[in-house]
Design a protein around this motif. Structure first.
Motif, PDB file in Angstrom:
ATOM      1  N   GLU A  61       0.852  -1.190   0.000  1.00 31.99           N
ATOM      2  CA  GLU A  61       0.000   0.000   0.000  1.00 31.99           C
ATOM      3  C   GLU A  61       0.890   1.242   0.000  1.00 31.99           C
ATOM      4  O   GLU A  61       1.950   1.255   0.630  1.00 31.99           O
ATOM      5  N   ALA A  62       0.460   2.270  -0.665  1.00 30.94           N
ATOM      6  CA  ALA A  62       1.223   3.519  -0.737  1.00 30.94           C
ATOM      7  C   ALA A  62       0.934   4.380   0.493  1.00 30.94           C
ATOM      8  O   ALA A  62       0.390   5.486   0.401  1.00 30.94           O
ATOM      9  N   ILE A 108       8.796  -1.946 -10.327  1.00 27.81           N
ATOM     10  CA  ILE A 108       7.383  -1.726 -10.018  1.00 27.81           C
ATOM     11  C   ILE A 108       6.584  -2.207 -11.222  1.00 27.81           C
ATOM     12  O   ILE A 108       6.599  -1.587 -12.291  1.00 27.81           O
ATOM     13  N   GLY A 151      -3.365   2.341  -5.085  1.00 29.89           N
ATOM     14  CA  GLY A 151      -2.419   3.447  -5.290  1.00 29.89           C
ATOM     15  C   GLY A 151      -3.086   4.641  -5.936  1.00 29.89           C
ATOM     16  O   GLY A 151      -2.963   4.859  -7.152  1.00 29.89           O
ATOM     17  N   THR A 164       0.896   9.179  -5.866  1.00 37.18           N
ATOM     18  CA  THR A 164       2.302   8.783  -5.895  1.00 37.18           C
ATOM     19  C   THR A 164       2.921   8.975  -4.518  1.00 37.18           C
ATOM     20  O   THR A 164       2.947  10.103  -3.998  1.00 37.18           O
ATOM     21  N   CYS A 178       3.188  -2.883 -11.571  1.00 33.14           N
ATOM     22  CA  CYS A 178       1.931  -2.194 -11.880  1.00 33.14           C
ATOM     23  C   CYS A 178       1.409  -1.478 -10.645  1.00 33.14           C
ATOM     24  O   CYS A 178       1.858  -1.744  -9.519  1.00 33.14           O
ATOM     25  N   CYS A 179       0.495  -0.573 -10.896  1.00 31.31           N
ATOM     26  CA  CYS A 179      -0.178   0.158  -9.818  1.00 31.31           C
ATOM     27  C   CYS A 179      -1.686  -0.003 -10.031  1.00 31.31           C
ATOM     28  O   CYS A 179      -2.219   0.366 -11.075  1.00 31.31           O
ATOM     29  N   ILE A 189       1.787  -2.064  -6.498  1.00 28.93           N
ATOM     30  CA  ILE A 189       1.226  -1.058  -5.597  1.00 28.93           C
ATOM     31  C   ILE A 189      -0.290  -1.155  -5.697  1.00 28.93           C
ATOM     32  O   ILE A 189      -0.866  -0.912  -6.762  1.00 28.93           O
ATOM     33  N   ASN A 190      -0.930  -1.546  -4.618  1.00 27.92           N
ATOM     34  CA  ASN A 190      -2.388  -1.691  -4.610  1.00 27.92           C
ATOM     35  C   ASN A 190      -3.037  -0.500  -3.910  1.00 27.92           C
ATOM     36  O   ASN A 190      -2.464   0.078  -2.980  1.00 27.92           O
TER      37      ASN A 190
END
Length: 279
Positions: free
Chosen positions: A187-188, A235, A217, A220, A237-238, A214-215
């Motif tokens: 998680e971001a 990375i 997301g 940024t 995918c987001c 990144i889930n």
């Protein structure tokens, strides 16, 4: 190919990624090693399930043969035995079933009994074989259940998706031992980033190639982005937070089967992982 899906904390979306990857891959084996709280089966809904009980061995003491030498107690590195009233006492909750006590007993006063600690459930959802490890409530270690679940044959053309326990404890290490690639779901957020670094340290120690998803997301998060750049972590995918994905999950459905955009995200993700493994 064996892909282990990890996360530093619960609720990050590890199972979401695992089941969607398995359905996208089609000819896949999805193994839920989060044995304390397995929920992949809630989405994959396997049919024709077969259940196998998992046992460990628990030492028992024959007092009439015991001479009180304490070799069993002194040899236990897990402190699972005590010596009370001139007789060994076993603490089942911390016993690791290593067998050292029975092996070192000079009089054969210690023998072992099978003790059930959980089950492994095997079923199928269309082209996906679904394997679920379930630990009995109150058990201290799920490693024997994880080992049993992972004892599954895989063909050259099939893909095994391993939904690991959250965190970086021994059960996680056991889950990724045979993996060809580790997919780190993060998680971001500050909390998610902190725990992600611990999981990354684990896979680095095990010398496993890895990439990041990144889930949720929505923005940024530069500390995470910069960390990945500094450590040469790809990375892959987001996945943005979307109400439609939350609704599909709440209905117990697999998003890549219900939403074209999500299907494309996971199809692309799978292609990128294949390329990473080949490199």
């Amino acid at each position: 190919m064996r892909i282990a899906v990890l996360s530093g904390k619960g609720g990050t979306g590890k199972t979401f990624v695992s089941v969607n990857l398995a359905v996208t891959a089609k000819n896949a084996i999805c193994i839920d090693c989060d044995v304390e709280e397995p929920n992949g089966r809630l989405f994959l809904k396997p049919e024709e399930s077969v259940t196998e009980e998992v046992y460990t061995k628990l030492p028992q003491v024959l007092e009439e043969k015991c001479i009180g030498c304490r070799k069993c107690v002194d040899s236990c590195r897990f402190n699972a035995m005590g010596f009370i009233k001139n007789s060994p006492l076993v603490f089942p909750e911390v016993c690791h079933s290593c067998g050292a006590c029975s092996l070192l007993c000079p009089t054969g006063a210690i023998y072992e009994l099978k003790r059930p600690i959980g089950i492994v459930e095997r079923g199928r959802n269309k082209e996906v074989q679904v394997i679920t490890g379930i630990l009995n409530i109150g058990e201290a270690s799920g490693i024997p259940v994880i080992q049993n679940a992972l004892d599954t044959k895989i063909t050259e053309k099939s893909i095994m998706i391993i939904d690991c326990p959250p965190g970086s404890a021994c059960s996680v290490m056991e889950s990724v031992q045979t993996a060809d690639y580790c997919l780190l779901v993060v998680e971001a957020t500050i909390f998610g980033f902190h725990n992600f670094k611990m999981v990354y340290e684990l896979v680095s120690l095990l010398q496993k190639p890895c990439g990041v998803v990144i889930n949720k997301g929505d923005y940024t998060y530069y500390p995470l982005i910069n960390f990945c750049k500094e450590n040469n972590i790809t990375i892959l995918c987001c996945i943005p937070y979307q109400e439609k994905l939350a609704q599909i999950g709440a209905n117990g459905e697999v998003a890549s089967e219900k939403d074209d955009e999500t299907r494309m995200i996971f199809s692309t993700l799978l292609d990128k992982i294949r390329m990473e493994v080949r490199e």
